[in-house]
Design an enzyme around this catalytic site. Structure first.
Site, PDB file in Angstrom:
ATOM      1  CE  LYS A  32      -7.198  19.519 -10.989  1.00 35.45           C
ATOM      2  NZ  LYS A  32      -5.769  19.258 -10.751  1.00 35.45           N
ATOM      3  NE  ARG A 103      -7.065  16.103  -8.316  1.00 34.93           N
ATOM      4  CZ  ARG A 103      -8.234  15.842  -8.916  1.00 34.93           C
ATOM      5  NH1 ARG A 103      -9.346  15.759  -8.201  1.00 34.93           N
ATOM      6  NH2 ARG A 103      -8.283  15.702 -10.212  1.00 34.93           N
ATOM      7  N   GLY A 112      -1.394  20.143 -16.803  1.00 32.25           N
ATOM      8  CA  GLY A 112      -0.051  19.727 -16.431  1.00 32.25           C
ATOM      9  C   GLY A 112       0.806  20.821 -15.847  1.00 32.25           C
ATOM     10  CG  MET A 114       1.169  24.282 -10.696  1.00 32.84           C
ATOM     11  SD  MET A 114       0.149  25.665 -10.261  1.00 32.84           S
ATOM     12  CE  MET A 114      -0.882  25.839 -11.679  1.00 32.84           C
ATOM     13  NE  ARG A 376      -9.560  19.954 -17.989  1.00 31.26           N
ATOM     14  CZ  ARG A 376      -8.327  19.550 -17.681  1.00 31.26           C
ATOM     15  NH1 ARG A 376      -7.734  19.969 -16.604  1.00 31.26           N
ATOM     16  NH2 ARG A 376      -7.683  18.729 -18.481  1.00 31.26           N
ATOM     17  CG  HIS A 490       1.379  16.766 -21.635  1.00 29.51           C
ATOM     18  ND1 HIS A 490       2.306  17.334 -22.475  1.00 29.51           N
ATOM     19  CD2 HIS A 490       1.097  17.707 -20.701  1.00 29.51           C
ATOM     20  CE1 HIS A 490       2.583  18.552 -22.046  1.00 29.51           C
ATOM     21  NE2 HIS A 490       1.859  18.800 -20.981  1.00 29.51           N
ATOM     22  CB  SER A 798      -8.955  55.940 -41.532  1.00 34.37           C
ATOM     23  OG  SER A 798      -8.501  54.642 -41.241  1.00 34.37           O
ATOM     24  CB  CYS A 865      -6.792  51.510 -41.469  1.00 38.40           C
ATOM     25  SG  CYS A 865      -5.762  52.987 -41.447  1.00 38.40           S
ATOM     26  CE1 TYR A 885     -12.628  51.722 -41.762  1.00 37.34           C
ATOM     27  CE2 TYR A 885     -14.314  53.423 -41.900  1.00 37.34           C
ATOM     28  CZ  TYR A 885     -13.010  53.001 -42.115  1.00 37.34           C
ATOM     29  OH  TYR A 885     -12.104  53.848 -42.669  1.00 37.34           O
TER      30      TYR A 885
HETATM   31  P1  ADP Z   1      -4.086  17.428 -13.569  1.00 39.34           P
HETATM   32  O1  ADP Z   1      -4.504  18.795 -13.246  1.00 39.34           O
HETATM   33  O2  ADP Z   1      -2.715  17.318 -14.103  1.00 39.34           O
HETATM   34  O3  ADP Z   1      -5.109  16.687 -14.365  1.00 39.34           O
HETATM   35  P2  ADP Z   1      -5.096  16.064 -11.243  1.00 39.34           P
HETATM   36  O4  ADP Z   1      -5.023  16.724  -9.950  1.00 39.34           O
HETATM   37  O5  ADP Z   1      -6.409  16.112 -11.918  1.00 39.34           O
HETATM   38  O6  ADP Z   1      -3.963  16.655 -12.165  1.00 39.34           O
HETATM   39  O7  ADP Z   1      -4.642  14.594 -10.959  1.00 39.34           O
HETATM   40  C1  ADP Z   1      -3.856  13.766 -11.722  1.00 39.34           C
HETATM   41  C2  ADP Z   1      -4.482  12.386 -11.801  1.00 39.34           C
HETATM   42  O8  ADP Z   1      -4.677  11.834 -10.506  1.00 39.34           O
HETATM   43  C3  ADP Z   1      -5.835  12.394 -12.452  1.00 39.34           C
HETATM   44  O9  ADP Z   1      -5.939  11.274 -13.281  1.00 39.34           O
HETATM   45  C4  ADP Z   1      -6.788  12.300 -11.298  1.00 39.34           C
HETATM   46  O10 ADP Z   1      -7.986  11.713 -11.662  1.00 39.34           O
HETATM   47  C5  ADP Z   1      -6.009  11.450 -10.322  1.00 39.34           C
HETATM   48  N1  ADP Z   1      -6.444  11.717  -8.958  1.00 39.34           N
HETATM   49  C6  ADP Z   1      -6.406  12.903  -8.316  1.00 39.34           C
HETATM   50  N2  ADP Z   1      -6.911  12.824  -7.078  1.00 39.34           N
HETATM   51  C7  ADP Z   1      -7.300  11.542  -6.922  1.00 39.34           C
HETATM   52  C8  ADP Z   1      -7.927  10.827  -5.857  1.00 39.34           C
HETATM   53  N3  ADP Z   1      -8.263  11.431  -4.725  1.00 39.34           N
HETATM   54  N4  ADP Z   1      -8.170   9.535  -6.042  1.00 39.34           N
HETATM   55  C9  ADP Z   1      -7.839   8.917  -7.188  1.00 39.34           C
HETATM   56  N5  ADP Z   1      -7.252   9.520  -8.222  1.00 39.34           N
HETATM   57  C10 ADP Z   1      -6.993  10.833  -8.107  1.00 39.34           C
HETATM   58 MG    MG Z   2      -6.913  16.484 -13.866  1.00 35.69          MG
HETATM   59 MG    MG Z   3      -0.771  16.513 -13.808  1.00 35.44          MG
END
Ligand code: ADP
Ligand code: MG
Ligand code: MG
Length: 912
Positions: A32, A103, A112, A114, A376, A490, A798, A865, A885
């Site tokens: 990220k 984040r 999801g 963390m 990503r 999710h 083999s 094998c 092979y």
């Molecule tokens: P995940 O890895 O679970 O996707 P994220 O860190 O991407 O978690 O964030 C979860 C949500 O919060 C996402 O929808 C993201 O776009 C939103 N978000 C994260 N940072 C910001 C920010 N600075 N402003 C607005 N929305 C945010």
């Molecule tokens: Mg995200």
């Molecule tokens: Mg999340």
């Protein structure tokens, strides 16, 4: 603009079309963080922020909280300054506060894994300042209640008390909604939101015994430490284990200025994909919500709307919503905010071209301004993986080698599995329709809780929605069904990543966790009832549904033929029946590397003759019984040779210990005694005689043929006669006769003599000839060391890596279950050597065996094998040591073909 210096080592900043980091720095900045930096640098509008490196996370595990804060405090403070300067507001200020998100992001995306905290920096004083500044009271209170909710869950660890309960904050909101007779979060009034904040703080006080923290810096450090802690949480650990990721990678922390999608009707948030993650089709798609923040779309709190009009129409059709109703109540972003859509569409195109792969993006619109918050490489199904690789190649974005390397070989498995047989589907059985979130077919018994997904053999995990806690259960279940959530929920995202069939957002399902029931249009289903789901259409079907083989053409075939262009090694299959042989050929097997003859003896009509042979006391008696077996073996070989149409076939002579063939139960022993007209006691005595302390190291393999040469004679005769019969039909086969389990040269020499003598005999009788080879399996460490001597006689080797691993480690494969999992958990072993070849140890035996064998006979054909022959990492190793092979089970053939191609591409790249 202020320029960013790069002397900082633990904190990397991004923003204002500039960045310290880049997308190459995923190991340090997490996926990220690296991509936020890259996007910022190429001019995509990204809210400014900074990333604390993964190294700090690793240090944290050593140092603990206090020292870690000390280590990075200065850098973090100056990075906050940097954000403040760009945003024109101040962190911790009561009049003009800067709000941030905290984040997490490891080097590979773990959906999801963390948790994120949004709106950090708010407190009882700052909200007044923010209300004055924005003149939007509702927005401020909404942000505050969200912040308390998220922070308490993630940082203060407030979770539902039991699995039947919902989140304590959700519960308060549900109560209020009921009381106020409203259904949506957006219906809350300012007063409602104020009440919620009050009640939320109250729960926190009651549950934790402390006040909700008001100091922004305390909030920030709490969140940063919580991100580091989450790296060692159960969910993250499980995900790492499932994917084999090491625990020392660590996670980065991304701190970023907030942009607000919940500022009113001119704001919103969404998730989008540059191509279809389920099918791979090149269509931009995604979902959004107006006046919403962050996870609202993913968590399915409201029905998300489609970004494109085309997608919106398709969605309405599935949900059976009239066009007028759709365009009024669920317009696409394209229709509602054409300017925003136009911009977003441009960015998705730029990002896909920049990264040269399908992107999964998050965006937020704040009062008519578009911000991109994440991009990503998108998770995708096996089918989408193949289609996207082929399409990107055709579009000229990647070259052939890159297309090849884009394939995760193991994921091809998904494409080879059955789909529902449309003929077996009765329309009436479709009880409801959801979204086709992840394709495939699944049948199973209903379970409602992730930790009960293994309650039955085949289960469908049926939930209102899934959350990261459910990961393990989702992996165990055959399919996933949710009542809420869209294509980017999710459940949908995780299922596609796992290649697991999923139907999401089936609104007609009323799920009651407490009663463990699901009701669909008045009909009740209980835990344990059978249902079927079709992740390609979204259909939910009552009962079990028959399945059929999938079709393998188009892009799949293109990837397969491309792999043939690059690979050096041949790919053969392990097949014991003509049916398996045919399946394997359809997958592109270029021969059979292992036919196990013993499997043929277990069929009902044969086992009798086999037992008669084993129980015979004299050579004469044994020969008589073998004579009965001869025609059966011969016709088996004919079937297999015919299925392979002249491709090479390796037949292994009888291998397992004989006691596996005799009956151990009294009733069957009696039957056998009657059949053979001998006494029960003599059957019992013979069975007892065959009992061994260590059958795997006992009277088996070539030790059978060397003590009972008549067995080798019969089998050789069956093989050669079968080949001659086919020759007369116009199919030329060169059988490869393989002697199992040799440890000494003489063990092979004696068998070789018997085989050649028998073959000559048959040639004379038939006055005809075929070519044939005699080789051996190398599966005892001593044989690998003696390879130069053995190669003087053997035509081919083999490697039987199952036995070889067993003997090299001294682990009995049948008993290893007891300690292997503990070894893996404790890190005494890093991977299961029966699954992935142990390059360091067993690998030496393979390398030595190959090298010494070829020293004597440069043309020696060498293959593998064992089970490892279809495992990509092991295939790579086989390529490295120059095997001719690999041979694997039919369904792994496509995987081995791709793995072999990737191995030779990478090998060339490394050596050029
Ligand atoms: P995940 O890895 O679970 O996707 P994220 O860190 O991407 O978690 O964030 C979860 C949500 O919060 C996402 O929808 C993201 O776009 C939103 N978000 C994260 N940072 C910001 C920010 N600075 N402003 C607005 N929305 C945010
Ligand atoms: Mg995200
Ligand atoms: Mg999340």
């Amino acid at each position: 603009m202020e320029t960013i210096s790069s002397i900082k080592t633990r904190v990397y900043r991004f923003g204002n079309k500039n960045a310290d980091g880049s997308s190459e720095m995923k190991n340090l900045l997490g996926g990220k963080g690296a991509n936020l930096a890259e996007m910022s640098a190429i001019g995509i509008p990204v809210p400014p922020g900074f990333t604390i490196t993964t190294e700090v996370c690793t240090a944290y595990n050593r140092l603990g909280q206090e020292d870690t804060i000390y280590l990075i405090k200065e850098e973090v403070e100056s990075a906050i300054d940097f954000i403040e300067n760009i945003m024109g507001c101040k962190f911790g200020d009561m009049e003009n506060p800067l709000l941030i998100s905290v984040r997490s992001g490891a080097r590979v995306s773990m959906p999801g894994m963390m948790d994120t905290v949004l709106n950090l920096g708010l407190n009882d004083q700052a909200i007044d300042g923010l209300i004055r500044k924005t003149a939007n009271e509702r927005f401020v209170w909404d942000s505050y209640r969200r912040f308390i909710q998220m922070y308490s869950g993630v940082v203060l660890g407030m979770k539902p008390l039991t699995k039947e309960d919902i989140d304590p904050f959700e519960e308060i909101m549900e109560h209020l909604k009921e009381k106020r007779e409203i259904t949506l979060d957006t219906d809350f009034t300012v007063q409602d939101l104020k009440d919620l904040v009050y009640d939320f703080k109250d729960v926190v006080r009651k549950r934790t015994g402390k006040e909700f923290p008001m100091d922004p810096w305390e909030q920030l450090w709490g969140a940063v430490m919580a991100v580091f802690d989450s790296w060692n949480g159960d969910r993250a650990k499980y995900y790492r284990k499932m994917n084999g990721y090491p625990s020392d990678w660590g996670t980065a922390v991304n701190v970023q200025a907030m942009v607000f999608g919940n500022m009113g009707e001119n704001s919103g948030t969404g998730v989008c994909f540059t191509r279809d993650a389920a099918t791979g089709e090149n269509v931009f798609n995604g979902e959004y919500l107006i006046n919403a923040q962050g996870e609202d779309v993913v968590a399915g709190v409201r029905t998300p709307q489609q970004i494109t009009t085309l997608g919106s129409k398709k969605w309405a059709e599935l949900a059976q919503i009239e066009e007028k109703d759709r365009s009024e109540n669920y317009p696409s972003l394209e229709e509602l905010m054409p300017k925003m859509f136009y911009e977003l569409n441009q960015y998705q195109d730029i990002l896909e071209r920049h990264y040269r792969d399908m992107q999964d993006m998050e965006f937020t619109i704040q009062d008519g301004k578009l911000w991109i918050l994440q991009t990503r490489n998108g998770k995708r199904t096996g089918a989408a993986m193949v289609k996207i690789a082929v399409d990107l190649l055709k579009e000229g974005l990647i070259n052939e080698k890159e297309a090849m390397l884009r394939i995760e070989p193991n994921k091809l498995d998904e494409l080879l599995h059955p789909v529902f047989d449309p003929a077996g589907l009765v329309k009436e059985d479709i009880i409801a329709q959801g979204l086709p979130a992840s394709p495939g077919a699944a049948t199973g018994q209903i379970v409602f809780f992730a930790d009960e997904a293994d309650k039955y053999k085949y289960t469908i995990l049926t939930r209102i929605e899934t959350s990261p806690e459910d990961l393990e259960g989702m992996n165990v279940a055959k399919g996933i069904l949710t009542a809420r959530g869209g294509m980017t929920s999710h459940a949908a995202v995780v299922a596609r990543g796992m290649g697991k069939c999923c139907v999401s957002g089936a609104g007609a399902l009323k799920i009651n966790y407490k009663e463990r029931t699901m009701t669909v249009e008045g009909k009740e289903y209980q835990e344990g009832d059978w249902i079927s789901i079709n992740g390609s259409t979204g259909n939910i079907i009552e009962g079990k549904v028959p399945t059929m083989e999938p079709e393998l053409s188009g892009e799949f075939a293109q990837i397969m033929s491309l792999s043939d262009k690059f690979r050096k090694m041949k790919v053969r299959t392990n097949a014991d029946t003509p049916k398996d042989a045919k399946v394997a050929r359809s997958f592109g097997a270029e021969g059979i590397g292992l036919t196990r003859t013993e499997h043929m003896f277990f069929e009902v009509d044969r086992i009798k003759a086999m037992r008669e042979m084993i129980l015979a006391d004299t050579v004469k008696g044994r020969k008589l019984a073998l004579k009965e077996l001869l025609p059966m073996q011969r016709s088996d070989f004919e079937g297999i040779f015919e299925a392979m149409q002249g491709l090479p076939v390796t037949v292994r002579l009888l291998d397992p210990p004989l006691h596996e063939f005799v009956p151990h139960q009294l009733a069957t022993q009696k039957e056998l005694a009657e059949d053979l007209h001998i006494s029960l006691s003599s059957v019992k005595t013979k069975v007892a005689e065959l009992q061994e302390f260590n059958p795997m190291l006992g009277h088996r393999g070539c030790r059978l043929g060397n003590t009972y040469p008549e067995i080798t004679e019969m089998q050789t005769r069956a093989i050669i006669e079968a080949a001659l019969n086919l020759k007369e039909k116009g199919i030329e086969v060169t059988p490869e006769i393989m002697v199992p389990l040799i440890g000494t040269v003489n063990e092979f020499v004696v068998q070789d003599e018997i085989i050649r003598k028998t073959a000559e005999q048959v040639f004379k009788e038939r006055n005809n000839k075929v070519e044939f080879l005699v080789g051996t399996m190398i599966e005892i460490p001593r044989a690998a060391l003696m390879a130069d001597k053995i190669a003087e006689r053997a035509d081919f080797f083999s490697f039987g890596t199952n036995d070889l691993t067993q003997m090299a480690f001294g682990y009995s494969r049948d008993d290893a279950g007891k300690f292997l999992s503990i070894y893996l958990e404790k890190g005494i072993l890093t991977s299961d050597p029966f699954e992935i070849i142990d390059r360091e140890g067993v690998g030496q035996l393979l390398a030595i065996g190959t090298e010494r064998g070829r020293k004597t006979k440069p043309s020696l054909k060498v293959g593998i094998c064992g089970e490892h022959g279809g495992e990509p990492n092991s295939v790579e190793f086989c390529n490295m040591i120059g095997m001719n092979y690999v041979s694997c089970s039919p369904f792994r053939v496509p995987i081995a073909r791709v793995a072999a191609a990737q191995a030779s591409i990478l090998d060339k790249e490394q050596n050029s």
